[in-house]
Design an enzyme around this catalytic site. Sequence first.
Site, short mmCIF file in Angstrom:
data_model
loop_
_atom_site.label_atom_id
_atom_site.label_comp_id
_atom_site.label_asym_id
_atom_site.label_seq_id
_atom_site.Cartn_x
_atom_site.Cartn_y
_atom_site.Cartn_z
N TYR A 113 42.86 40.12 42.07
CA TYR A 113 43.64 38.88 42.12
C TYR A 113 42.95 37.71 41.43
O TYR A 113 43.40 36.58 41.51
CB TYR A 113 43.93 38.50 43.58
CG TYR A 113 44.46 39.63 44.40
CD1 TYR A 113 45.59 40.34 43.99
CD2 TYR A 113 43.84 40.01 45.58
CE1 TYR A 113 46.07 41.40 44.75
CE2 TYR A 113 44.32 41.07 46.34
CZ TYR A 113 45.44 41.76 45.92
OH TYR A 113 45.91 42.80 46.67
N SER A 124 42.08 43.45 52.35
CA SER A 124 43.25 44.08 51.75
C SER A 124 42.83 44.99 50.59
O SER A 124 42.02 45.90 50.78
CB SER A 124 44.25 43.01 51.30
OG SER A 124 45.50 43.57 51.02
N TYR A 125 43.33 44.75 49.35
CA TYR A 125 42.96 45.61 48.23
C TYR A 125 41.45 45.56 47.98
O TYR A 125 40.87 46.53 47.50
CB TYR A 125 43.71 45.21 46.96
CG TYR A 125 43.61 46.23 45.85
CD1 TYR A 125 44.62 47.16 45.64
CD2 TYR A 125 42.50 46.28 45.01
CE1 TYR A 125 44.53 48.11 44.63
CE2 TYR A 125 42.40 47.22 43.99
CZ TYR A 125 43.42 48.13 43.81
OH TYR A 125 43.32 49.08 42.81
N TRP A 160 53.92 43.13 46.82
CA TRP A 160 52.62 43.34 46.17
C TRP A 160 52.79 43.62 44.69
O TRP A 160 52.03 43.12 43.86
CB TRP A 160 51.86 44.47 46.85
CG TRP A 160 50.44 44.57 46.36
CD1 TRP A 160 49.38 43.81 46.74
CD2 TRP A 160 49.94 45.49 45.38
NE1 TRP A 160 48.24 44.19 46.07
CE2 TRP A 160 48.55 45.21 45.22
CE3 TRP A 160 50.52 46.50 44.62
CZ2 TRP A 160 47.74 45.93 44.34
CZ3 TRP A 160 49.71 47.21 43.73
CH2 TRP A 160 48.35 46.93 43.60
N ASP A 189 48.89 43.13 61.59
CA ASP A 189 48.59 43.38 60.19
C ASP A 189 49.32 44.62 59.69
O ASP A 189 49.64 45.54 60.47
CB ASP A 189 47.07 43.56 60.01
CG ASP A 189 46.70 43.92 58.59
OD1 ASP A 189 47.21 43.26 57.66
OD2 ASP A 189 45.93 44.88 58.40
N HIS A 245 48.60 39.84 58.19
CA HIS A 245 47.84 40.14 56.98
C HIS A 245 47.28 38.90 56.30
O HIS A 245 46.32 39.00 55.53
CB HIS A 245 48.72 40.90 55.99
CG HIS A 245 47.96 41.64 54.94
ND1 HIS A 245 47.08 42.67 55.23
CD2 HIS A 245 47.90 41.51 53.58
CE1 HIS A 245 46.55 43.14 54.12
NE2 HIS A 245 47.02 42.44 53.10
#
Length: 582
Positions: free
Chosen positions: A40, A114-115, A162, A258, A293
């Site tokens: 990101y 997250s990612y 996403w 989440d 999240h």
Amino acid sequence: MSFRVERSVMVPMRDGVSLATDVWIPDGGPAPTLLVRVPYGKDNMTVMSLAVNPNPFALLDAGYAVVRQDCRGTFESAGKFTPMEYEHDDGVDTIAWVRQQPWSDGTVGTYGASYLGFTQWASASRNPQGLKAIAPAVSNPDFYSAWHDEGGALTWHNVVFWAAYMALAGNQRAVTAGAGEVQTSMTLAGVVTELLNSPNAALADSMPGGQALLAELLPWWSEWLNHPDRDDYWHQLSPAAQFAGVSVPALHIGGWFDLFAGSTARTYTRMKAEAGSAEARTGQRLIMGPWDHQDYTGVYYDRQFGGAADILTTEVTEAYVRFFDKWLRGRADALEGSAPVRIFVMGIDQWRDEQDWPLPDTTYVDYYLDGAGRADAAVGNGVLRSDFPSVEAADVYVYDPARPVMSVGGRLWLPAALNTVGPVDQSEIETRDDVLCYTTPVLDEPIEVTGHVSLVLHVVSSAVDTDFTGKLVDVFPDGRAIYLTDGMLRARYRNSLAEPELLEPGKVYEITLDLSVTSNVFLPGHRIRLEVSSSNFPRFDRNTNTGGNINTETLDQAVVAVNRVLHGPEHPSRLVLPVIRR
């Protein structure tokens, strides 16, 4: 502590592609290093400053070097971005590069949400030399279940949002390079809006440039949709299939609301049993709070969990520093006085330390579905009872893919401030004739439910495939029906996510739904409620009920399913709750 920063260092990977990397180096000689790999934008302070992440300046003050890297094909890094495909090798190569630098003492840890957690699991599964510990937050090492529910449905809302985010990031990269136009992003937003309201990707065919635009900005999109089963495509990508290769301790941080709540808790348990070293198996730690999240305050429109729920008061950075001090610096006393498991118990709204997960004193209690066959609304006669039912009955409803039950709260990706995520009142949903409700009498004593929740149903469908959903709800004395946890099962996956089997219409099947995890005390005056239906859209994609490839079908091809839930002594459908009695 004073430090220096080296920006956009181009780090070469084994195939010659170079990745843009920022290095924050504290004064004082070689230091242990904490690596963050992010798709990101390494300069994206919105992502990097999420409250679930540690404060980077505090890490520098603690004597750690901090490295941030743009994942391959994003922002300043070269190459092509394909989700998860290159993260294993790129992570290993970056760790090797870090260890060769004069400012590094050769020890590396990783963190990120997250990612950013996906990238950690990917590199850790290769057991690279020098990696000592990882700290994935609100993440998932099973890349199939990261995008599909444990019951096999595509988590449509999360995937689409996403994908839109990554498409915009890709377009931003093009703009930075002078080759893109903002209009491309705006057009994609329109495509994504249409996709979000579609049961599948086929709708893009009817829009000018729809499929072409998806192919340009999301070249991996069709590949994902072509693999709805847990097949070799997902197996070879997924670190969860290779836990024996992970030989380092992990700090798992998650939220009850989440996207990856169930996986976070389950991964802690699996790593304790399956990790590739004794140190890793004994070094697992778990923190679960009342968060979704993106929001970690514990403040929601329909439910507030008090000041203690705010992650800022949990000293999360201190938890990271103590964890890394233990495993990167070898400080034996770094974790003294802290328990391996820390959970926020809703209902009583208190933090509690535990020694393991699932809690060792868990008793799994069956709550049987009962009633006179009219449980199609909260005002119906559906009952949850702890004693075995004596009367056989069935509740019937119609699932029409063109009229799905809409998602209200729960595990979505939208900001909680919009009252669309987490513990939202379900009262409106419960008035539908295709939502079955089963409720206990008003409670005289508190009942704590902490752990993994499941639902066993005896079902019949008129279709060869359909979905069944389950949702656990806390009914307050004022009538609010507050979401706690949920799950689903796509009937074709009732026996295996890898080998789907269609239904025989009219035949009775016993199926089990994974309703994920929660920790909640149902207080006196409250009631426990179960909702059962066959859709939860757009959280999950809509089943077209044909038994075909849902991702290539339109609503014109869908069929309506008449579904029945049987309950009674011959068909003991039941909600299985992890009850804690202390």
